[in-house]
Structures are given as structure tokens and as C-alpha cells.
Scaffold this active site. Structure first.
Site, PDB file in Angstrom:
ATOM      1  CD  GLN A   1       8.301  -1.801 -23.587  1.00 46.13           C
ATOM      2  OE1 GLN A   1       7.522  -0.836 -23.621  1.00 46.13           O
ATOM      3  NE2 GLN A   1       9.585  -1.652 -23.279  1.00 46.13           N
TER       4      GLN A   1
ATOM      5  CB  CYS B   1      23.885   0.057 -28.612  1.00 43.14           C
ATOM      6  SG  CYS B   1      25.023   1.003 -29.585  1.00 43.14           S
TER       7      CYS B   1
HETATM    8  C1  PLP Z   1       9.745  -6.491 -23.257  1.00 42.70           C
HETATM    9  C2  PLP Z   1      10.707  -6.217 -22.142  1.00 42.70           C
HETATM   10  N1  PLP Z   1      11.047  -7.204 -21.294  1.00 42.70           N
HETATM   11  C3  PLP Z   1      11.894  -7.003 -20.279  1.00 42.70           C
HETATM   12  C4  PLP Z   1      12.470  -5.773 -20.049  1.00 42.70           C
HETATM   13  C5  PLP Z   1      13.392  -5.586 -18.885  1.00 42.70           C
HETATM   14  O1  PLP Z   1      12.746  -4.866 -17.860  1.00 42.70           O
HETATM   15  P1  PLP Z   1      13.590  -4.108 -16.724  1.00 42.70           P
HETATM   16  O2  PLP Z   1      14.222  -2.934 -17.379  1.00 42.70           O
HETATM   17  O3  PLP Z   1      12.579  -3.703 -15.681  1.00 42.70           O
HETATM   18  O4  PLP Z   1      14.576  -5.087 -16.194  1.00 42.70           O
HETATM   19  C6  PLP Z   1      12.178  -4.716 -20.922  1.00 42.70           C
HETATM   20  C7  PLP Z   1      12.828  -3.396 -20.759  1.00 42.70           C
HETATM   21  O5  PLP Z   1      13.020  -2.674 -21.692  1.00 42.70           O
HETATM   22  C8  PLP Z   1      11.267  -4.948 -21.987  1.00 42.70           C
HETATM   23  O6  PLP Z   1      10.952  -3.982 -22.853  1.00 42.70           O
END
Ligand code: PLP
Length: 392
Positions: free
Chosen positions: A188, A334
């Protein structure tokens, strides 16, 4: 209540979930679904075309975070990058350490938390650092918690629900001093704020381009040269043997382009989005009473607003705003249809009822002042109506 009709706006305020892709990126990817289909491992000219595309994208990803191209491993996304960093480190240390110890925080994404929980079942030990009321991980005890069995510290750069930026640099000073690798879930953060792996002092960093206008189902793990890591999958020699499997060339091409464009436009887009977020939060403060802006006093990525609208069920608000044409997210996880208060908000000390009344509004480059104003216009009315109905 207004019904959805052809005048209903379609405003997307959920960019932390995913973003649309920039048109230029889609265009650049297209030939790799068609005529440029060679396997990058093949020696002939079809293969070499794919190999050249991978090399170019690797350099573009590396450039965005101040890394060397050889330090980038392509994966299938952020979740896999987190798994590879954590599981791969534990595997690498299996012969050396009987009961590997990992330190992470209580506000990580499930990609990190559940990986750690799975490793606990297999005999690892995990320490979960707490966070304060503003959502900042408390690393004051990090130095004393690290012990000879500690194989990894894993912390996120910016939280997906609050946008709050974590003290990664401070953690890195400690982990470096004590010789423990630091993995950072940068998913993020990268694409939203400038990130330089040397300045941050991290050993591994997970990246996912679908959070910054690139494709889904592709990601990368930055691994500083010399950082010990073992593969999690078995297979071929791809990605220096650490991530076997034929590379997703079209997606990797799009990933590289997303990084190239981000590097050029980040400063200007951060300002534009930050101004919109400030306008949104000021408007919410002025028009809706009994709210909390979580993490608002702290350093945050510029696009995220985490607001508790007390005395309302967050999901009811999300659904009502969706009918009116606004796509936002609630702060509850959810899972399989059952809604639970967010572990992040609970870790921050919100009571479960307030946590269930929390929204995440995450802005993006396509949003306008008009979108924010339209939202601010409908929000008070929806809040008032739902509060009247609310049992809370
Ligand atoms: C902080 C964080 N880590 C990991 C992920 C997972 O990433 P991906 O959707 O590319 O698998 C997300 C996805 O929302 C995330 O916000």
C-alpha cells in the site's frame, strides 16, 4: 431514498482494494497476449523477445524503488511475495534454527498474518507487536525482543485500512544493527509515496502493481543482494530458482510500465490526491457529527481516509452509498459472508461497535473535486436516515 438510474454517478473510491489500469499500460501489454507469445526461457527469437521484455520490466521495477534489476523477483502478486519472503526465510534457516522466531505486527494484512499463523502451527514462534491509537506499530521493544532464534522481522510500510505509514526506517536501524533481515510489505506504499529501499534500509520489499494502475495477478519481491531466501515452490530455474514457473510476460510488461509512469508522475499525483482527501475529510467533519478520522493526525499515504461514523453499521452505509453510485469499503473483514470488526481497528483500540461503523474511502487519480462534492452532498442524508434506523 434516491433510486439508481441513468443519472446515478459511478464514483470509485476503493483504490486500496484495486485500481483500474492506465490505458497506455493495457496497450503496451496487448501484443504479449497475441503475436509476442514466446517463452522467455526459449533460446530462439520468439523466446528472446519475451526475455527482452522481462529484462526491461525488471529494470523499470527496480528503478522505481532504487534497487538493482537482479534484486527483483517476479511473483504472482503481493500475497505470494509476502509468502515467499516469510516462508522462504524460515525454510532457509530450518537447519540452523530449531524453532525459528518471527516478529511482525498485529495490523498486518492477512497475507502476512495468516502466513505467520500457519508457520506457528509448524513450529515457528511469532511475536505480534501492538500499535497505538493512531495505528502506528510500537517498535520500542523491538531490540529487546530480537533473540538469536529471530530469523525475520516483517512490518508493513502503509496500512491498507488507515493509510498510516509505519516506522520502517527506525525498525531497519535496529534490525541492521542486530543482523536480522527486515521484510516490508510495501503493497500500500509503493506507487503512492516515494520508496527507496536503501534509504528505508529494508532487506526485502513486497510490491503489487494493481494498487497503482497496473495489472492484477503479478507482483515482485525485492531481495537485497545476499539476503538468504529459499524457494517455496519446486520447479524450474526461473527467477534465479527462487520462484519457478513460466513468467506471466504480459502482466510483467504492464507492471514495468506502471512503475515507469509512476516514477514520472508520482509527485504531482500525490499532491492532487492529497488535496482531494483533505477536502473530503474537511467536508465530512463539517457535515457529519459524531465521527472519528482514524490516523488523521499522522503521516499517511495521501489517498486514504478511514472514518468511523458512529451509531451506524458500516456495511449498511457501504450498501446504501453503492446504490447512490459511490464505491467505498467498510472496515470489517468480510470472510465467508460473516462480518467481523477489522483486526486493525481493534488493535488500534476502537471498540468493536465503532470498528463496525468504520469506512475506508480510498481515492485515486481518476477522482475529481466533483466526485468528492457529490459524495459530501449525499453522505449527511444517508447517515441521518441510517442513524434513525440503527439499533446501535
Ligand atoms: C498491505 C497489503 N498486503 C498484501 C496485499 C495482497 O496483495 P495482492 O492482492 O497483490 O495479493 C494487499 C492487498 O490488498 C495489501 O493491501
Amino acid at each position: 431514498m434516491k433510486e439508481k438510474n441513468e443519472q446515478t454517478p459511478r464514483v470509485y473510491f476503493d483504490h486500496n482494494a484495486t485500481t483500474y489500469m492506465r490505458k497506455e499500460i493495457i496497450e503496451l501489454m496487448m501484443p504479449y497476449f497475441g503475436e509476442k507469445y514466446g517463452n522467455p526461457s526459449s533460446l530462439h527469437f520468439f523466446g528472446q523477445e519475451g526475455r527482452a521484455a522481462l529484462d526491461k520490466a525488471r529494470a523499470q521495477v527496480a528503478a522505481l524503488i532504487g534497487a538493482d534489476p537482479e534484486e527483483i523477483l517476479f511473483t504472482s502478486g503481493g500475497t505470494e511475495s509476502d509468502n515467499l519472503a516469510i516462508q522462504g526465510t524460515v525454510r532457509k534457516n530450518r537447519d540452523r534454527v530449531k524453532r525459528p522466531h518471527i516478529i511482525t505486527s498485529s495490523i498486518e494484512h492477512p497475507a502476512v498474518l495468516r502466513t505467520c499463523q500457519a508457520l506457528e502451527k509448524e513450529g515457528s514462534e511469532v511475536t505480534y507487536l501492538p500499535c497505538d491509537r493512531q495505528g502506528i506499530v510500537d517498535i520500542r521493544r523491538l531490540e529487546e525482543i530480537i533473540r538469536p532464534e529471530t530469523v525475520l522481522v516483517s512490518l508493513m510500510l502503509a496500512n491498507n485500512e488507515t493509510g498510516v505509514i509505519q516506522p520502517v526506517e527506525d525498525a531497519a536501524r535496529i534490525t541492521r544493527k542486530l543482523g536480522v533481515p527486515l521484510h516490508v510489505d510495501g503493497i500500500q506504499g509503493v506507487g503512492k509515496i516515494p520508496v527507496d529501499v536503501s534509504a528505508l534500509g529494508v532487506d526485502m520489499l513486497s510490491i503489487s502493481p494493481h494498487k497503482f494502475y497496473g495489472p492484477k495477478g503479478v507482483g515482485a519481491l525485492y531481495r537485497k543482494r545476499g539476503t538468504g531466501l529459499a524457494a517455496v515452490y519446486s520447479g524450474g530455474h526461473h527467477e534465479v530458482g527462487l520462484r519457478p514457473g513460466t513468467e506471466n510476460v504480459p502482466a510483467i510488461v504492464g507492471f514495468g510500465e506502471a512503475c515507469r509512469i509512476t516514477a514520472l508522475r508520482l509527485e504531482q499525483e500525490m499532491k492532487q490526491i492529497g488535496d482531494l482527501r483533505d477536502r473530503l475529510e474537511k467536508g465530512i467533519r463539517e457535515r457529519v457529527e459524531d465521527i472519528l478520522l482514524n490516523g488523521a493526525g499522522k503521516r499517511r499515504v495521501p489517498n486514504t481516509c478511514c472514518v468511523t461514523v458512529r451509531r451506524i453499521e458500516g456495511e449498511a452505509l457501504v450498501l446504501n452509498l453503492s446504490v447512490l453510485g459511490f464505491a467505498i469499503s467498510s472496515g470489517s473483514a468480510c470472510a465467508s459472508g460473516e462480518s467481523r470488526p477489522s483486526h486493525v481497528l481493534i488493535a488500534m483500540g476502537l471498540d468493536p461497535v465503532d470498528a463496525q461503523s468504520t469506512l475506508r474511502i480510498s481515492l485515486g487519480i481518476g477522482n475529481t473535486v466533483g466526485d468528492v462534492e457529490a459524495f459530501l452532498e449525499v453522505l449527511p442524508e444517508v447517515v441521518q436516515r441510517l442513524r434513525k434506523l440503527s439499533p446501535i
